[in-house]
Design a protein around this motif. Structure first.
Motif, short mmCIF file in Angstrom:
data_model
loop_
_atom_site.label_atom_id
_atom_site.label_comp_id
_atom_site.label_asym_id
_atom_site.label_seq_id
_atom_site.Cartn_x
_atom_site.Cartn_y
_atom_site.Cartn_z
N THR A 1 0.83 -1.21 0.00
CA THR A 1 0.00 0.00 0.00
C THR A 1 0.86 1.25 0.00
O THR A 1 0.59 2.20 -0.74
N ARG A 2 1.90 1.24 0.80
CA ARG A 2 2.80 2.41 0.87
C ARG A 2 3.51 2.63 -0.46
O ARG A 2 3.55 3.74 -0.99
N LEU A 3 4.06 1.57 -1.05
CA LEU A 3 4.76 1.69 -2.32
C LEU A 3 3.83 2.11 -3.45
O LEU A 3 4.19 2.93 -4.30
N ALA A 4 2.62 1.58 -3.45
CA ALA A 4 1.66 1.86 -4.53
C ALA A 4 1.17 3.29 -4.52
O ALA A 4 0.73 3.81 -5.54
N SER A 5 1.26 3.96 -3.39
CA SER A 5 0.74 5.32 -3.30
C SER A 5 1.84 6.39 -3.36
O SER A 5 1.55 7.57 -3.20
N GLN A 6 3.09 6.00 -3.60
CA GLN A 6 4.18 6.96 -3.60
C GLN A 6 4.24 7.82 -4.85
O GLN A 6 4.75 8.94 -4.80
N ARG A 7 3.75 7.34 -5.97
CA ARG A 7 3.79 8.08 -7.24
C ARG A 7 2.45 7.92 -7.95
O ARG A 7 1.63 7.09 -7.59
N ALA A 8 2.26 8.73 -9.00
CA ALA A 8 1.00 8.68 -9.75
C ALA A 8 0.78 7.32 -10.40
O ALA A 8 -0.34 6.81 -10.44
N VAL A 9 1.84 6.72 -10.94
CA VAL A 9 1.74 5.39 -11.56
C VAL A 9 2.84 4.50 -10.99
O VAL A 9 4.01 4.86 -11.03
N VAL A 10 2.43 3.36 -10.47
CA VAL A 10 3.37 2.38 -9.92
C VAL A 10 3.06 1.04 -10.56
O VAL A 10 1.91 0.61 -10.61
N ILE A 11 4.11 0.41 -11.06
CA ILE A 11 3.98 -0.90 -11.70
C ILE A 11 4.83 -1.91 -10.95
O ILE A 11 6.02 -1.68 -10.73
N PHE A 12 4.21 -3.00 -10.55
CA PHE A 12 4.94 -4.12 -9.96
C PHE A 12 5.13 -5.13 -11.09
O PHE A 12 4.17 -5.50 -11.77
N SER A 13 6.38 -5.53 -11.30
CA SER A 13 6.76 -6.25 -12.50
C SER A 13 7.79 -7.31 -12.16
O SER A 13 8.30 -7.37 -11.04
N LYS A 14 8.07 -8.15 -13.15
CA LYS A 14 9.22 -9.05 -13.09
C LYS A 14 9.99 -8.84 -14.39
O LYS A 14 9.40 -8.73 -15.46
N ASN B 1 6.11 8.43 -16.64
CA ASN B 1 7.34 7.96 -16.02
C ASN B 1 6.96 7.21 -14.75
O ASN B 1 7.02 7.75 -13.65
N PRO B 2 6.56 5.93 -14.90
CA PRO B 2 6.09 5.19 -13.73
C PRO B 2 7.23 4.76 -12.81
O PRO B 2 8.37 4.63 -13.24
N THR B 3 6.89 4.54 -11.58
CA THR B 3 7.81 3.87 -10.67
C THR B 3 7.62 2.39 -10.91
O THR B 3 6.50 1.89 -10.88
N VAL B 4 8.70 1.69 -11.18
CA VAL B 4 8.63 0.26 -11.47
C VAL B 4 9.38 -0.50 -10.38
O VAL B 4 10.54 -0.20 -10.11
N HIS B 5 8.69 -1.45 -9.78
CA HIS B 5 9.31 -2.32 -8.79
C HIS B 5 9.44 -3.71 -9.42
O HIS B 5 8.43 -4.37 -9.68
N GLU B 6 10.68 -4.10 -9.69
CA GLU B 6 10.96 -5.42 -10.26
C GLU B 6 11.04 -6.41 -9.10
O GLU B 6 12.01 -6.42 -8.34
N LEU B 7 10.01 -7.23 -8.95
CA LEU B 7 9.93 -8.11 -7.79
C LEU B 7 11.03 -9.16 -7.76
O LEU B 7 11.45 -9.58 -6.69
N ASP B 8 11.52 -9.56 -8.94
CA ASP B 8 12.59 -10.56 -8.95
C ASP B 8 13.95 -9.95 -8.62
O ASP B 8 14.91 -10.67 -8.37
#
Length: 103
Positions: free
Chosen positions: A5-18, A37-44
């Motif tokens: 929840t915290r990570l998803a609300s830090q920027r206008a667009v957040v993508i969780f990816s591998k 310009n999304p924030t991308v979190h590469e889970l791997d």
């Protein structure tokens, strides 16, 4: 779940990816092409935290767990939901409303 929840609300667009997921690559490319310009979190790339976040995404109903797109802190969904919004011309207004794009 709290971390997600915290990570998803830090920027206008957040993508969780591998990094190995072709659909994640497609969705990231779509947003870049739209000028986002999304924030991308590469889970791997984050083995321990990535597994925790992936489990939280599954609990939220993401199946498959990636890509998972949040716009304005709200879960939009995965590749199918994002492409449906894009093809119905609903994605750009949503991005504008969230402050991710201005044009």
């Amino acid at each position: 779940m709290e971390r997600l929840t915290r990570l998803a609300s830090q920027r206008a667009v957040v993508i969780f990816s591998k990094s190995t997921c072709c659909m994640s690559h497609t969705i990231k490319t779509l947003f870049y092409d739209l000028g986002v310009n999304p924030t991308v979190h590469e889970l791997d790339a984050e083995p321990r935290a990535g597994k925790e976040i992936e489990k939280a995404l599954i609990r939220l109903g993401c199946s498959p767990s990636v890509p998972a797109v949040f716009i304005g802190g709200e879960l939009v969904g995965g590749a199918n939901e994002v492409m449906t919004l894009h093809l119905s011309s609903s994605l750009v207004p949503l991005l504008k409303q969230a402050g991710a794009i201005w044009l």
